[in-house]
Design an enzyme around this catalytic site. Structure first.
Site, mmCIF file in Angstrom:
data_model
loop_
_atom_site.group_PDB
_atom_site.id
_atom_site.type_symbol
_atom_site.label_atom_id
_atom_site.label_comp_id
_atom_site.label_asym_id
_atom_site.label_seq_id
_atom_site.Cartn_x
_atom_site.Cartn_y
_atom_site.Cartn_z
ATOM 1 N N ASN A 4 31.238 42.233 50.172
ATOM 2 C CA ASN A 4 30.206 40.854 49.656
ATOM 3 C C ASN A 4 31.058 39.845 49.939
ATOM 4 O OD1 ASN A 4 28.753 39.876 48.688
ATOM 5 N ND2 ASN A 4 28.458 41.453 46.626
ATOM 6 N N TRP A 5 30.988 39.150 51.057
ATOM 7 C CA TRP A 5 31.410 37.702 50.534
ATOM 8 C C TRP A 5 30.805 37.349 49.886
ATOM 9 C CZ3 TRP A 5 32.305 37.513 56.831
ATOM 10 C CH2 TRP A 5 33.691 38.104 57.697
ATOM 11 N N LYS A 6 29.299 37.018 49.028
ATOM 12 C CA LYS A 6 29.017 36.225 48.411
ATOM 13 C C LYS A 6 28.696 34.685 49.095
ATOM 14 C CE LYS A 6 30.788 38.511 44.309
ATOM 15 N NZ LYS A 6 31.248 38.573 43.242
ATOM 16 N N HIS A 52 22.117 42.980 42.849
ATOM 17 C CA HIS A 52 23.238 42.616 42.449
ATOM 18 C C HIS A 52 23.323 41.576 41.004
ATOM 19 C CE1 HIS A 52 27.360 40.545 42.620
ATOM 20 N NE2 HIS A 52 27.783 41.330 43.035
ATOM 21 N N GLU A 55 28.161 48.785 39.110
ATOM 22 C CA GLU A 55 29.146 47.320 38.508
ATOM 23 C C GLU A 55 29.126 46.817 37.768
ATOM 24 O OE1 GLU A 55 29.778 44.959 42.952
ATOM 25 O OE2 GLU A 55 28.111 44.602 41.989
ATOM 26 N N GLY A 60 34.632 39.930 38.767
ATOM 27 C CA GLY A 60 35.319 38.688 39.189
ATOM 28 C C GLY A 60 35.986 38.401 37.948
ATOM 29 N N SER A 75 36.048 43.807 40.108
ATOM 30 C CA SER A 75 37.535 43.455 40.395
ATOM 31 C C SER A 75 38.274 44.488 41.051
ATOM 32 C CB SER A 75 37.739 43.133 39.031
ATOM 33 O OG SER A 75 37.453 42.677 38.376
#
Ligand code: PGA
Length: 245
Positions: A9-11, A91, A160, A166, A206
């Site tokens: 997931n490159w956001k 998400h 998640e 993060g 993470s």
């Protein structure tokens, strides 16, 4: 042998030129990345460029989509706007930053289920909910939007925990196992064996090369949804090496 999927997931980390240079590095390392079960999630504006530059067969997905598939929805993106394999929905950044409710997420999920793409539904509790022992009831509520049957579609549930995203704070394997077991039991109460066969469970939050091997010992994990470490080529490569997908 279980086949682990890696969802990157490159956001909003990589712009078009960074996305293309990432793809060139993947192409240059064909032996490592070819035919691996990897799904890349570039930002919408970069999907075309990623598809055009990719020389190896990896899957491509969208990070989110509109609940509508066409019409007067300025600034939004239809699931049908480009051919993709998968789409993330629910998400926590969409739930929290963009105030997406369970009802919005349900509409989006149904839109994806009616398209050619397979959904990855993200669920997870906040730190406050965890501390108040509400994690399982939060997950149950987030799962309550699931359709009655899957009609042969593939569905992924990505667990998640919001507090792990993060933060560098990864839950213990015992904790992940407890949450995934509860999700699995809920799914068993909803679906036939045929549908269950089409459902995968991912962990996200993470994940990086330093914890992936430890996480792999949680047997209920079929794959990982990786954010920041997936947008850095060297870190991503290290994860792929360690998983030996
Ligand atoms: P992270 O993000 O790996 O940067 O924690 C995971 C996610 O949000 O899917």
């Amino acid at each position: 042998m279980r086949k682990i999927t890696l969802a990157a997931n490159w956001k909003m980390y990589l712009d078009e030129s960074n996305s293309i240079s990432f793809i060139h590095k993947l192409n240059a390392d064909k032996d490592l990345f070819s035919d691996k079960d990897i799904i890349l999630f570039p930002s919408h504006a970069c999907i075309r460029a990623v598809k055009d530059h990719l020389d190896i067969s990896l899957k491509i997905g969208m990070q989110d989509c509109d609940m509508h598939t066409q019409g007067a929805y300025t600034g939004s993106t239809s699931i049908n706007s480009i051919d993709i394999d998968s789409c993330i929905v629910g998400h926590s950044e969409r739930r929290i930053v963009y105030k997406e409710t369970n009802s919005i997420i349900s509409d989006k999920l149904n839109t994806i289920l009616s398209s050619n793409a397979n959904p990855i539904l993200c669920i997870g509790e906040t730190l406050k909910e965890k501390n108040e022992n509400l994690a399982i009831s939060v997950l149950d509520k987030q799962l309550s939007i699931l359709p009655q049957d899957l009609d042969g579609k593939q569905l992924t549930i990505a667990y998640e925990p919001v507090w792990a995203i993060g933060s560098g704070d990864v839950p213990s394997n015992e904790y992940i196992n407890e949450m995934l077991s509860s999700i699995k039991n809920r799914l068993k109460s909803l679906y036939s064996d045929t549908d269950l066969h089409n459902i995968k469970l991912f962990y996200g939050g993470s994940v990086d090369a330093s914890n992936i091997e430890e996480l792999l010992s949680v047997k209920l994990i079929d794959g990982f949804l990786v954010g920041s470490a997936s947008a850095n080529f060297e870190k991503f490569k290290e994860i792929v090496r360690k998983i030996k997908l």
